[in-house]
Design an enzyme around this catalytic site. Structure first.
Site, PDB file in Angstrom:
ATOM      1  N   CYS A 225       0.879  -1.535  -0.001  1.00  0.00           N
ATOM      2  CA  CYS A 225       0.068   0.109  -0.005  1.00  0.00           C
ATOM      3  C   CYS A 225       0.550   1.141  -0.095  1.00  0.00           C
ATOM      4  O   CYS A 225       1.713   1.203  -0.684  1.00  0.00           O
ATOM      5  CB  CYS A 225      -0.949  -0.089   1.611  1.00  0.00           C
ATOM      6  SG  CYS A 225      -2.414   0.982   0.989  1.00  0.00           S
TER       7      CYS A 225
ATOM      8  N   ARG B 260      -1.835   7.616  -6.704  1.00  0.00           N
ATOM      9  CA  ARG B 260      -2.088   7.298  -5.196  1.00  0.00           C
ATOM     10  C   ARG B 260      -3.339   7.433  -4.765  1.00  0.00           C
ATOM     11  O   ARG B 260      -3.915   7.935  -5.795  1.00  0.00           O
ATOM     12  CB  ARG B 260      -1.313   8.355  -4.850  1.00  0.00           C
ATOM     13  CG  ARG B 260      -0.880   8.389  -2.939  1.00  0.00           C
ATOM     14  CD  ARG B 260      -0.311   9.635  -2.156  1.00  0.00           C
ATOM     15  NE  ARG B 260      -0.760   9.858  -1.221  1.00  0.00           N
ATOM     16  CZ  ARG B 260      -0.489  10.816  -0.531  1.00  0.00           C
ATOM     17  NH1 ARG B 260      -1.063  12.034  -1.170  1.00  0.00           N
ATOM     18  NH2 ARG B 260      -1.128  10.886   1.058  1.00  0.00           N
TER      19      ARG B 260
ATOM     20  N   ILE C  80      -6.877  -0.765   1.507  1.00  0.00           N
ATOM     21  CA  ILE C  80      -7.428   0.724   2.398  1.00  0.00           C
ATOM     22  C   ILE C  80      -6.514   1.508   2.069  1.00  0.00           C
ATOM     23  O   ILE C  80      -5.713   2.298   1.754  1.00  0.00           O
ATOM     24  CB  ILE C  80      -6.843   0.561   3.770  1.00  0.00           C
ATOM     25  CG1 ILE C  80      -7.798  -0.943   4.006  1.00  0.00           C
ATOM     26  CG2 ILE C  80      -7.621   1.572   4.316  1.00  0.00           C
ATOM     27  CD1 ILE C  80      -6.914  -1.212   5.422  1.00  0.00           C
ATOM     28  N   ARG C  81      -7.774   2.595   1.149  1.00  0.00           N
ATOM     29  CA  ARG C  81      -7.124   3.985   0.325  1.00  0.00           C
ATOM     30  C   ARG C  81      -6.074   3.527  -0.042  1.00  0.00           C
ATOM     31  O   ARG C  81      -5.288   4.534  -0.080  1.00  0.00           O
ATOM     32  CB  ARG C  81      -6.575   5.252   1.165  1.00  0.00           C
ATOM     33  CG  ARG C  81      -8.001   5.616   2.123  1.00  0.00           C
ATOM     34  CD  ARG C  81      -7.962   6.591   2.788  1.00  0.00           C
ATOM     35  NE  ARG C  81      -7.160   8.070   2.040  1.00  0.00           N
ATOM     36  CZ  ARG C  81      -7.935   8.572   1.423  1.00  0.00           C
ATOM     37  NH1 ARG C  81      -9.021   8.589   0.423  1.00  0.00           N
ATOM     38  NH2 ARG C  81      -7.678   9.765   1.378  1.00  0.00           N
TER      39      ARG C  81
ATOM     40  N   HIS D 233      -3.393  -4.776   1.251  1.00  0.00           N
ATOM     41  CA  HIS D 233      -2.452  -5.227   2.791  1.00  0.00           C
ATOM     42  C   HIS D 233      -2.599  -6.896   3.630  1.00  0.00           C
ATOM     43  O   HIS D 233      -3.465  -7.602   3.828  1.00  0.00           O
ATOM     44  CB  HIS D 233      -3.129  -4.793   4.220  1.00  0.00           C
ATOM     45  CG  HIS D 233      -3.087  -2.817   4.006  1.00  0.00           C
ATOM     46  ND1 HIS D 233      -2.444  -2.103   4.672  1.00  0.00           N
ATOM     47  CD2 HIS D 233      -4.237  -2.515   3.247  1.00  0.00           C
ATOM     48  CE1 HIS D 233      -2.519  -1.244   4.497  1.00  0.00           C
ATOM     49  NE2 HIS D 233      -3.374  -1.074   3.310  1.00  0.00           N
TER      50      HIS D 233
ATOM     51  N   GLU E 272      -1.167  -8.436   5.024  1.00  0.00           N
ATOM     52  CA  GLU E 272      -0.911  -8.304   6.869  1.00  0.00           C
ATOM     53  C   GLU E 272      -1.770  -8.879   7.546  1.00  0.00           C
ATOM     54  O   GLU E 272      -2.142  -8.596   9.125  1.00  0.00           O
ATOM     55  CB  GLU E 272       0.296  -7.220   7.172  1.00  0.00           C
ATOM     56  CG  GLU E 272      -0.868  -6.590   7.977  1.00  0.00           C
ATOM     57  CD  GLU E 272      -1.079  -5.177   6.349  1.00  0.00           C
ATOM     58  OE1 GLU E 272      -0.643  -5.812   5.595  1.00  0.00           O
ATOM     59  OE2 GLU E 272      -0.982  -4.060   6.499  1.00  0.00           O
TER      60      GLU E 272
HETATM   61  N1  GLN Z   1      -2.982   6.172   1.205  1.00  0.00           N
HETATM   62  C1  GLN Z   1      -2.843   6.305   1.448  1.00  0.00           C
HETATM   63  C2  GLN Z   1      -1.179   6.850   1.693  1.00  0.00           C
HETATM   64  O1  GLN Z   1      -1.356   8.048   0.051  1.00  0.00           O
HETATM   65  C3  GLN Z   1      -2.093   4.772   1.761  1.00  0.00           C
HETATM   66  C4  GLN Z   1      -2.955   3.961   2.070  1.00  0.00           C
HETATM   67  C5  GLN Z   1      -2.647   2.594   2.797  1.00  0.00           C
HETATM   68  O2  GLN Z   1      -1.516   2.427   3.138  1.00  0.00           O
HETATM   69  N2  GLN Z   1      -3.367   2.638   3.612  1.00  0.00           N
HETATM   70  O3  GLN Z   1       0.111   7.338   1.485  1.00  0.00           O
END
Ligand code: GLN
Length: 215
Positions: free
Chosen positions: A80, A109, A137-138, A182, A184
């Site tokens: 991520c 991103r 997650i984002r 993720h 993990e």
């Molecule tokens: N949106 C985050 C970033 O730009 C990354 C999100 C994440 O690692 N869960 O760093």
């Protein structure tokens, strides 16, 4: 065991990665200092916030040492935000956002957009017999890859996925690996095992201290 794997411990989900590595029987340490970085044979860069992690890497005097070790072939796995840090190019980054680089990819991103900024799904991944349950997650996705980059996983090419359909979310280039999701989270250690294999192979190719001295 003749190797140690570090988890960059500036910010983000450090404990979760250390727990998976420990469960796999690996020797794992948190990396916050240049001396710790120098002692590891592989490194995981966790999820978190990529702009914060770069800032902290500079404050902790890890930015240049990280770039140098990655350039010299340290097996490194970015998840991520860690994928963003390993990417040579970012789209949709903060103004002037820097990366460590190493992976010949362009990441976007926060790619999945507000409505679906966190979601889960099962993805086939090269090297694994059964799909992996991927938690996003984002997350970033990979917009483009260079010639030397192997695509390990994509979002299924299902029109219901909208703009995310078919997007690249896991890659490998030499001893560098990255996932948008993720691994993990959720108790499945198989993606970490793929990385441990990379570390083991890289370690086996390097002369031991003993051989270096004998030379
Ligand atoms: N949106 C985050 C970033 O730009 C990354 C999100 C994440 O690692 N869960 O760093």
């Amino acid at each position: 065991m003749d190797h140690t794997i570090g988890v960059l411990a500036l910010q983000g989900d450090v404990r979760e990665h250390l727990a998976v590595l420990t469960r796999l029987g690996e020797r794992a340490i948190a990396v916050r200092r240049p001396a710790e970085l120098a002692s590891v044979d592989g490194l995981i860069i966790p999820g978190g916030e990529s702009t914060t992690m770069i800032k902290l890497a500079k404050i902790f005097e890890l930015y240049e040492p990280l770039r140098a070790r990655i350039r010299d072939g340290l097996p490194t796995f970015g998840t991520c935000a860690g994928m963003i840090l390993l990417a040579d190019r970012i789209e949709g980054g903060a103004v002037g956002q820097e990366t460590l680089g190493g992976l010949d990819i362009t990441v976007r991103r926060n790619a999945f957009g507000r409505q679906v900024d966190s979601f889960e799904g099962d993805l086939p991944l090269t090297g694994l017999d059964e799909p992996v349950h991927a938690v996003f997650i984002r997350a970033p996705w990979v917009e483009a890859v260079g010639d030397g980059v192997e695509v390990l996983a994509r979002v299924p090419a299902d029109p219901a996925r909208g703009a995310a359909a078919g997007r690249i979310v896991a890659v490998r280039q030499g001893s560098l690996m990255a996932t948008s999701f993720h691994p993990e989270v959720g108790g499945d250690a198989r993606v970490h095992e793929l990385f441990v294999d990379l570390v083991r192979r890289a370690r086996a190719e390097r002369p031991t201290d003993h051989e270096t001295k004998r030379d």
